[in-house]
Write an enzyme that holds these catalytic residues in place. Structure first.
Site, mmCIF file in Angstrom:
data_model
loop_
_atom_site.group_PDB
_atom_site.id
_atom_site.type_symbol
_atom_site.label_atom_id
_atom_site.label_comp_id
_atom_site.label_asym_id
_atom_site.label_seq_id
_atom_site.Cartn_x
_atom_site.Cartn_y
_atom_site.Cartn_z
ATOM 1 N N CYS A 182 0.835 -1.206 0.000
ATOM 2 C CA CYS A 182 0.000 0.000 0.000
ATOM 3 C C CYS A 182 0.869 1.255 0.000
ATOM 4 O O CYS A 182 1.414 1.658 1.033
ATOM 5 C CB CYS A 182 -0.929 -0.015 1.212
ATOM 6 S SG CYS A 182 -1.948 1.471 1.338
ATOM 7 N N CYS A 194 -0.385 4.102 2.193
ATOM 8 C CA CYS A 194 -0.107 3.919 3.626
ATOM 9 C C CYS A 194 1.371 4.147 3.936
ATOM 10 O O CYS A 194 1.696 4.759 4.947
ATOM 11 C CB CYS A 194 -0.450 2.495 4.080
ATOM 12 S SG CYS A 194 -1.949 1.807 3.377
ATOM 13 N N ASP A 195 2.242 3.631 3.103
ATOM 14 C CA ASP A 195 3.649 3.524 3.500
ATOM 15 C C ASP A 195 4.629 4.364 2.669
ATOM 16 O O ASP A 195 5.811 4.428 3.008
ATOM 17 C CB ASP A 195 4.094 2.046 3.429
ATOM 18 C CG ASP A 195 3.291 1.185 4.394
ATOM 19 O OD1 ASP A 195 2.862 1.725 5.428
ATOM 20 O OD2 ASP A 195 3.087 -0.008 4.116
#
Ligand code: NDP
Length: 313
Positions: free
Chosen positions: A137, A140-141
């Site tokens: 992701c 997200c990261d």
């Protein structure tokens, strides 16, 4: 058999299911969460979550899920770590959910919040470095790789989107595709955008052999599938999987309408084609896939269930 008839059984213990449970149990609906096995969904596989509102210093994914569980249980939701294996019945007669462990639970309504699982390359090094430089992701990261070179595996729209997103942080993003230039699945427009971005470099006909590193990624070993030539990219410090997701809908086959990609298709907000069965979170959302959007979806499904049971809809 558990003789209780729940107002609602929530299938899934990620942000969608747990948010739905906070709302239904707080509204005094008798609620059972079948949280899955292992429980907690994709957030439990993530390290730090920095974009969930309310946590300005970030929070670890498993901790966030633990807090949501606690909040749902505080309002009276029952919680079991079991998967749903089969659903039978109807809104008129009541639903029965049989779990993977063979337990049977009865309910007036169901919220399906069973999520979708990212596909990962089947490599030992990928498993070992998940959350330590290997991610599925970018939203997200990606931020954790500010200033570092990263690579994305995949040639579909997700890969293009992830790669474009990563260019906000990374000076260089490799897109590694197992197919050749003309066999990519990505739509023309997404492909064009990625190709026109000077930070993105495509590496076609490529198989990832290994992610190098013990506790962080220090490079990747790849192979050209045409020539067999092997190479190490030691500048790569993060590897993102974009090789597709699989919605967790096997237990719904033949009961609830699923779209061509296997996701539940809501027919009216969170209602499915089966009266009394509602949907929330990634299992009904192939596009956004965020913890906070799943949580919002869970809230909406719970409100729809509440209205439905009160006979208002
Ligand atoms: P896709 O199935 O479209 O693409 C998956 C990609 O991963 C393909 O390039 C595939 O290669 C590759 N792949 C699969 N398995 C492996 C493997 N083991 N090793 C290496 N590569 C592998 O999935 P997406 O998640 O990209 O998209 C899913 C759907 O969501 C699509 O319909 C897409 O259009 C849509 N979507 C739309 C977006 C948008 O419009 N903004 C954004 C994201 C997704 P191969 O072709 O060789 O099989």
């Amino acid at each position: 058999m558990n003789e209780t008839v729940y107002d609602v059984i929530i299938i899934g213990g990620g942000p969608a299911g747990l948010t739905a449970a906070i709302y239904t149990s707080r509204a005094s609906l008798k609620t059972l969460i079948l949280a899955g096995q292992p429980a907690g969904g994709q957030l439990t596989l993530t390290s730090e979550v920095e974009n969930f509102p309310g946590f300005p210093d970030g929070i670890m994914g498993p901790e966030l899920i633990g807090l949501m569980q606690k909040q749902a249980i505080k309002f009276g939701a029952e919680y079991v770590e079991e998967n749903a294996a089969k659903i039978t019945g109807s809104a008129e007669k009541g639903f029965s959910v049989v779990s993977g462990s063979g337990n049977e639970y009865k309910a007036k309504t169901i919220i399906v919040a069973s999520g979708a699982s990212a596909k990962w390359l089947p490599l030992e090094s990928v498993q070992r470095l998940r959350g330590k430089g290997v991610s599925a992701c970018a939203t997200c990261d990606g931020f954790f790789f500010k200033g570092k070179v990263v690579a994305v595996v995949g040639g579909g729209d997700s890969a293009m989107e992830e790669a474009l997103f990563l260019t906000k942080f990374s000076p260089k993003v490799y897109v590694l595709t197992r197919g050749g230039k003309d066999s990519l699945k990505a739509s023309k427009i997404m492909l064009k955008r990625a190709q026109e971005n000077e930070k993105i470099e495509f590496v076609f006909d490529t198989e990832v052999l290994e992610v190098i590193g013990e506790n962080a990624v220090s490079g990747i070993k790849i192979k050209n599938t045409q020539s067999g030539e092997e190479k190490v990219f030691d500048d790569v410090k993060g590897l993102f999987m974009a090789i597709g997701h699989k919605p967790n809908t096997d237990f719904l086959a033949g009961l609830v309408d699923l779209g061509p990609l296997g996701y539940v298709v809501p027919v009216d907000n969170t209602k499915t084609n089966v009266e009394g069965i509602f949907v929330a979170g990634d299992v009904g959302d192939w596009k956004y896939r965020q913890a906070v959007s799943a949580a919002g979806f869970g809230c909406v499904a719970a409100l729809d269930v509440e209205k439905y049971l009160a006979g208002k809809e």
